[in-house]
Write a protein that holds these residues in place. Structure first.
Motif, PDB file in Angstrom:
ATOM      1  N   THR A 133      12.231   7.582  -0.062  1.00 43.87           N
ATOM      2  CA  THR A 133      11.249   8.108  -1.004  1.00 43.87           C
ATOM      3  C   THR A 133       9.909   7.437  -0.741  1.00 43.87           C
ATOM      4  OG1 THR A 133      11.931   6.443  -2.608  1.00 43.87           O
ATOM      5  CG2 THR A 133      12.927   8.616  -2.822  1.00 43.87           C
ATOM      6  N   ALA A 134       8.835   8.179  -0.942  1.00 50.32           N
ATOM      7  CA  ALA A 134       7.496   7.623  -0.725  1.00 50.32           C
ATOM      8  C   ALA A 134       7.258   6.477  -1.701  1.00 50.32           C
ATOM      9  CB  ALA A 134       6.443   8.706  -0.904  1.00 50.32           C
ATOM     10  N   MET A 135       6.474   5.497  -1.260  1.00 47.83           N
ATOM     11  CA  MET A 135       6.209   4.317  -2.079  1.00 47.83           C
ATOM     12  C   MET A 135       4.711   4.164  -2.314  1.00 47.83           C
ATOM     13  SD  MET A 135       8.761   1.646  -0.142  1.00 47.83           S
ATOM     14  CE  MET A 135       8.986   0.517  -1.528  1.00 47.83           C
ATOM     15  N   ALA A 136       4.365   3.657  -3.481  1.00 42.51           N
ATOM     16  CA  ALA A 136       2.985   3.299  -3.788  1.00 42.51           C
ATOM     17  C   ALA A 136       2.881   1.784  -3.742  1.00 42.51           C
ATOM     18  CB  ALA A 136       2.604   3.809  -5.177  1.00 42.51           C
ATOM     19  N   ALA A 137       1.662   1.274  -3.663  1.00 40.52           N
ATOM     20  CA  ALA A 137       1.468  -0.173  -3.645  1.00 40.52           C
ATOM     21  C   ALA A 137       2.172  -0.796  -4.845  1.00 40.52           C
ATOM     22  CB  ALA A 137      -0.023  -0.504  -3.673  1.00 40.52           C
ATOM     23  N   GLY A 138       2.922  -1.851  -4.589  1.00 38.21           N
ATOM     24  CA  GLY A 138       3.625  -2.538  -5.663  1.00 38.21           C
ATOM     25  C   GLY A 138       5.060  -2.090  -5.836  1.00 38.21           C
ATOM     26  N   ASP A 139       5.411  -0.919  -5.288  1.00 38.46           N
ATOM     27  CA  ASP A 139       6.796  -0.463  -5.368  1.00 38.46           C
ATOM     28  C   ASP A 139       7.687  -1.377  -4.531  1.00 38.46           C
ATOM     29  OD1 ASP A 139       6.011   1.657  -6.934  1.00 38.46           O
ATOM     30  OD2 ASP A 139       6.306   3.178  -5.380  1.00 38.46           O
ATOM     31  N   GLY A 158       0.868  -1.170   0.000  1.00 40.95           N
ATOM     32  CA  GLY A 158       0.000   0.000   0.000  1.00 40.95           C
ATOM     33  C   GLY A 158       0.898   1.210   0.000  1.00 40.95           C
ATOM     34  N   ALA A 159       0.319   2.405   0.040  1.00 40.18           N
ATOM     35  CA  ALA A 159       1.125   3.616   0.083  1.00 40.18           C
ATOM     36  C   ALA A 159       1.894   3.675   1.395  1.00 40.18           C
ATOM     37  CB  ALA A 159       0.232   4.840  -0.057  1.00 40.18           C
ATOM     38  N   ILE A 160       3.185   3.973   1.307  1.00 37.87           N
ATOM     39  CA  ILE A 160       4.035   4.083   2.494  1.00 37.87           C
ATOM     40  C   ILE A 160       4.806   5.393   2.384  1.00 37.87           C
ATOM     41  CG2 ILE A 160       5.963   3.092   3.791  1.00 37.87           C
ATOM     42  CD1 ILE A 160       5.133   0.343   2.791  1.00 37.87           C
ATOM     43  N   PRO A 161       4.677   6.273   3.389  1.00 39.28           N
ATOM     44  CA  PRO A 161       5.415   7.536   3.347  1.00 39.28           C
ATOM     45  C   PRO A 161       6.919   7.306   3.432  1.00 39.28           C
ATOM     46  CG  PRO A 161       3.652   7.588   5.006  1.00 39.28           C
ATOM     47  CD  PRO A 161       3.806   6.169   4.563  1.00 39.28           C
ATOM     48  N   ALA A 162       7.682   8.279   2.972  1.00 42.18           N
ATOM     49  CA  ALA A 162       9.144   8.185   3.024  1.00 42.18           C
ATOM     50  C   ALA A 162       9.638   8.123   4.465  1.00 42.18           C
ATOM     51  CB  ALA A 162       9.756   9.387   2.313  1.00 42.18           C
ATOM     52  N   SER A 163      10.654   7.310   4.672  1.00 39.33           N
ATOM     53  CA  SER A 163      11.368   7.235   5.954  1.00 39.33           C
ATOM     54  C   SER A 163      10.457   7.009   7.160  1.00 39.33           C
ATOM     55  CB  SER A 163      12.205   8.503   6.166  1.00 39.33           C
ATOM     56  OG  SER A 163      13.117   8.655   5.103  1.00 39.33           O
ATOM     57  N   THR A 164       9.434   6.177   6.975  1.00 36.41           N
ATOM     58  CA  THR A 164       8.529   5.838   8.068  1.00 36.41           C
ATOM     59  C   THR A 164       9.152   4.723   8.899  1.00 36.41           C
ATOM     60  OG1 THR A 164       6.609   6.449   6.764  1.00 36.41           O
ATOM     61  CG2 THR A 164       6.222   4.983   8.627  1.00 36.41           C
TER      62      THR A 164
END
Length: 69
Positions: free
Chosen positions: A54-60, A24-30
């Motif tokens: 860097t922020a990630m989207a689902a599947g990244d 799913g979406a994951i913010p950068a450096s969480t």
């Protein structure tokens, strides 16, 4: 050489890095990501891993860091 899901490496910073796929979406450096040990899907809730810078989207896919022992 391309990284494979679940691959783990030790960084020069003393952390363990695992190559995982965002579930799913994951913010950068969480700093509270969970990485499944069976599917290597990462979620941004209640875990011991830090997401990439860097922020990630689902599947990244990317390297998630965890403090070493």
């Amino acid at each position: 050489a391309n990284a494979r899901l679940g691959q783990q490496v030790f960084g020069s910073d003393g952390k363990v890095y695992v190559y995982a796929q965002a579930n799913g979406a994951i913010p950068a450096s969480t700093a509270v990501c969970t990485v499944s040990a069976s599917t290597f899907l990462a979620t941004s809730s209640g875990g011991a891993y830090t997401s990439p810078a860097t922020a990630m989207a689902a599947g990244d896919r990317g390297w998630f860091a965890k403090a070493g022992v």
